[in-house]
Design an enzyme around this catalytic site. Structure first.
Site, PDB file in Angstrom:
ATOM      1  N   GLU A 162       0.832  -1.209   0.000  1.00 11.75           N
ATOM      2  CA  GLU A 162       0.000   0.000   0.000  1.00 11.75           C
ATOM      3  C   GLU A 162       0.865   1.256   0.000  1.00 11.75           C
ATOM      4  OE1 GLU A 162      -4.016   1.927   1.771  1.00 11.75           O
ATOM      5  OE2 GLU A 162      -3.614  -0.211   1.961  1.00 11.75           O
ATOM      6  N   THR A 163       1.974   1.222   0.690  1.00 10.93           N
ATOM      7  CA  THR A 163       2.892   2.366   0.699  1.00 10.93           C
ATOM      8  C   THR A 163       3.407   2.645  -0.711  1.00 10.93           C
ATOM      9  OG1 THR A 163       3.559   1.968   2.980  1.00 10.93           O
ATOM     10  CG2 THR A 163       5.087   3.239   1.605  1.00 10.93           C
TER      11      THR A 163
END
Length: 143
Positions: free
Chosen positions: A63-64
Protein backbone atom coordinates in the site's frame (compact mmCIF):
# COMPACT_ATOMS: atom_id res chain seq x y z
CA UNK A 1 20.09 15.81 -1.13
CA UNK A 2 17.02 14.52 0.70
CA UNK A 3 15.07 11.65 -0.79
CA UNK A 4 11.39 12.35 -1.73
CA UNK A 5 10.08 10.40 1.27
CA UNK A 6 12.35 12.38 3.60
CA UNK A 7 10.90 15.62 2.20
CA UNK A 8 7.36 14.38 2.85
CA UNK A 9 8.25 13.45 6.43
CA UNK A 10 9.93 16.84 6.93
CA UNK A 11 6.68 18.57 5.91
CA UNK A 12 4.64 16.73 8.55
CA UNK A 13 4.10 18.07 12.05
CA UNK A 14 6.67 16.49 14.37
CA UNK A 15 4.11 14.42 16.29
CA UNK A 16 2.74 12.91 13.05
CA UNK A 17 6.15 12.28 11.51
CA UNK A 18 7.13 10.15 14.50
CA UNK A 19 4.02 7.98 14.10
CA UNK A 20 4.37 7.08 10.42
CA UNK A 21 4.02 3.36 9.71
CA UNK A 22 6.84 3.40 7.15
CA UNK A 23 9.22 4.36 9.97
CA UNK A 24 7.94 1.69 12.34
CA UNK A 25 8.22 -1.02 9.66
CA UNK A 26 11.64 0.15 8.44
CA UNK A 27 10.46 0.78 4.87
CA UNK A 28 13.05 2.57 2.71
CA UNK A 29 12.13 4.00 -0.68
CA UNK A 30 14.94 3.39 -3.15
CA UNK A 31 13.28 4.56 -6.39
CA UNK A 32 10.28 6.82 -6.98
CA UNK A 33 8.91 7.94 -10.33
CA UNK A 34 5.57 7.92 -12.16
CA UNK A 35 6.53 4.66 -13.88
CA UNK A 36 7.98 2.72 -10.94
CA UNK A 37 8.32 2.86 -7.17
CA UNK A 38 10.72 0.53 -5.34
CA UNK A 39 11.16 0.04 -1.62
CA UNK A 40 12.70 -2.38 0.86
CA UNK A 41 11.60 -3.60 4.27
CA UNK A 42 13.43 -5.77 6.80
CA UNK A 43 11.85 -9.05 7.86
CA UNK A 44 13.28 -8.57 11.37
CA UNK A 45 10.81 -6.60 13.44
CA UNK A 46 7.96 -7.42 11.04
CA UNK A 47 7.37 -11.08 11.87
CA UNK A 48 4.30 -12.98 13.01
CA UNK A 49 4.49 -15.44 15.97
CA UNK A 50 5.86 -18.31 13.82
CA UNK A 51 8.91 -16.24 12.85
CA UNK A 52 7.79 -15.47 9.29
CA UNK A 53 7.22 -12.09 7.67
CA UNK A 54 3.76 -10.92 8.72
CA UNK A 55 1.31 -10.75 5.82
CA UNK A 56 0.09 -7.42 7.14
CA UNK A 57 3.61 -6.03 6.84
CA UNK A 58 3.68 -7.12 3.19
CA UNK A 59 0.30 -5.44 2.71
CA UNK A 60 1.59 -2.24 4.32
CA UNK A 61 4.65 -2.25 2.03
CA UNK A 62 2.40 -2.78 -1.01
CA UNK A 63 0.00 0.00 0.00
CA UNK A 64 2.89 2.37 0.70
CA UNK A 65 4.46 1.81 -2.73
CA UNK A 66 1.13 1.96 -4.56
CA UNK A 67 0.15 5.15 -2.76
CA UNK A 68 3.46 6.77 -3.67
CA UNK A 69 2.95 5.80 -7.32
CA UNK A 70 -0.53 7.33 -7.23
CA UNK A 71 0.86 10.44 -5.53
CA UNK A 72 3.38 10.84 -8.36
CA UNK A 73 0.49 10.65 -10.83
CA UNK A 74 -1.67 13.32 -9.14
CA UNK A 75 1.23 15.61 -8.17
CA UNK A 76 1.70 18.41 -7.48
CA UNK A 77 -1.73 19.45 -6.19
CA UNK A 78 -3.88 16.31 -6.26
CA UNK A 79 -4.85 13.82 -3.61
CA UNK A 80 -5.72 10.14 -3.39
CA UNK A 81 -7.32 7.59 -1.13
CA UNK A 82 -7.01 3.83 -1.26
CA UNK A 83 -10.15 1.91 -2.25
CA UNK A 84 -9.02 -1.71 -2.31
CA UNK A 85 -5.93 -3.75 -1.53
CA UNK A 86 -5.62 -7.39 -2.55
CA UNK A 87 -2.59 -9.48 -1.56
CA UNK A 88 -1.60 -13.02 -2.47
CA UNK A 89 1.17 -14.49 -0.32
CA UNK A 90 3.26 -16.99 -2.32
CA UNK A 91 6.10 -17.96 0.02
CA UNK A 92 7.40 -17.17 3.47
CA UNK A 93 10.26 -14.80 4.16
CA UNK A 94 12.26 -15.57 7.29
CA UNK A 95 15.11 -13.07 7.26
CA UNK A 96 16.88 -10.36 5.31
CA UNK A 97 15.10 -7.71 3.30
CA UNK A 98 12.11 -7.94 1.04
CA UNK A 99 11.89 -5.64 -1.96
CA UNK A 100 8.66 -4.32 -3.43
CA UNK A 101 8.35 -3.04 -6.99
CA UNK A 102 5.22 -1.10 -7.95
CA UNK A 103 4.09 -0.29 -11.48
CA UNK A 104 0.82 1.25 -12.64
CA UNK A 105 -1.70 -1.02 -14.36
CA UNK A 106 -4.18 1.79 -15.06
CA UNK A 107 -4.18 5.51 -14.35
CA UNK A 108 -7.39 7.24 -15.34
CA UNK A 109 -9.21 10.44 -14.51
CA UNK A 110 -10.60 9.06 -11.23
CA UNK A 111 -9.19 5.57 -10.64
CA UNK A 112 -5.63 4.25 -10.52
CA UNK A 113 -4.67 0.60 -10.15
CA UNK A 114 -1.15 -0.45 -9.20
CA UNK A 115 0.58 -3.83 -9.09
CA UNK A 116 3.24 -4.57 -6.49
CA UNK A 117 5.54 -7.59 -6.52
CA UNK A 118 7.47 -8.35 -3.34
CA UNK A 119 10.53 -10.59 -3.51
CA UNK A 120 13.06 -11.90 -0.98
CA UNK A 121 16.86 -11.55 -1.03
CA UNK A 122 17.06 -14.49 -3.47
CA UNK A 123 14.70 -12.72 -5.91
CA UNK A 124 11.94 -15.26 -5.15
CA UNK A 125 8.35 -14.04 -5.24
CA UNK A 126 6.94 -13.58 -1.73
CA UNK A 127 3.74 -11.64 -2.46
CA UNK A 128 1.84 -9.97 -5.27
CA UNK A 129 -0.60 -7.17 -4.53
CA UNK A 130 -2.97 -4.89 -6.38
CA UNK A 131 -3.96 -1.50 -4.99
CA UNK A 132 -6.82 0.58 -6.41
CA UNK A 133 -6.99 4.28 -5.51
CA UNK A 134 -9.49 7.06 -6.00
CA UNK A 135 -7.58 9.92 -7.66
CA UNK A 136 -8.26 13.64 -7.61
CA UNK A 137 -6.03 15.84 -9.74
CA UNK A 138 -5.74 19.61 -9.65
CA UNK A 139 -7.75 22.15 -7.69
CA UNK A 140 -10.80 19.86 -7.37
CA UNK A 141 -8.71 17.81 -4.93
CA UNK A 142 -9.31 20.46 -2.28
CA UNK A 143 -12.99 19.52 -1.88
Amino acid sequence: MKQPMDRIMADLPEELAAEQLVNRLGIKITEWSRERVVGTMPVAGNRQPFGLLHGGASAALAETLGSLAAAAYVAPDGMLVGLELNCTHHRAARDGLVTGVCEPLHEGAQIGTYQVTITNDRDQLVCTARLTCLLRKGRSAER
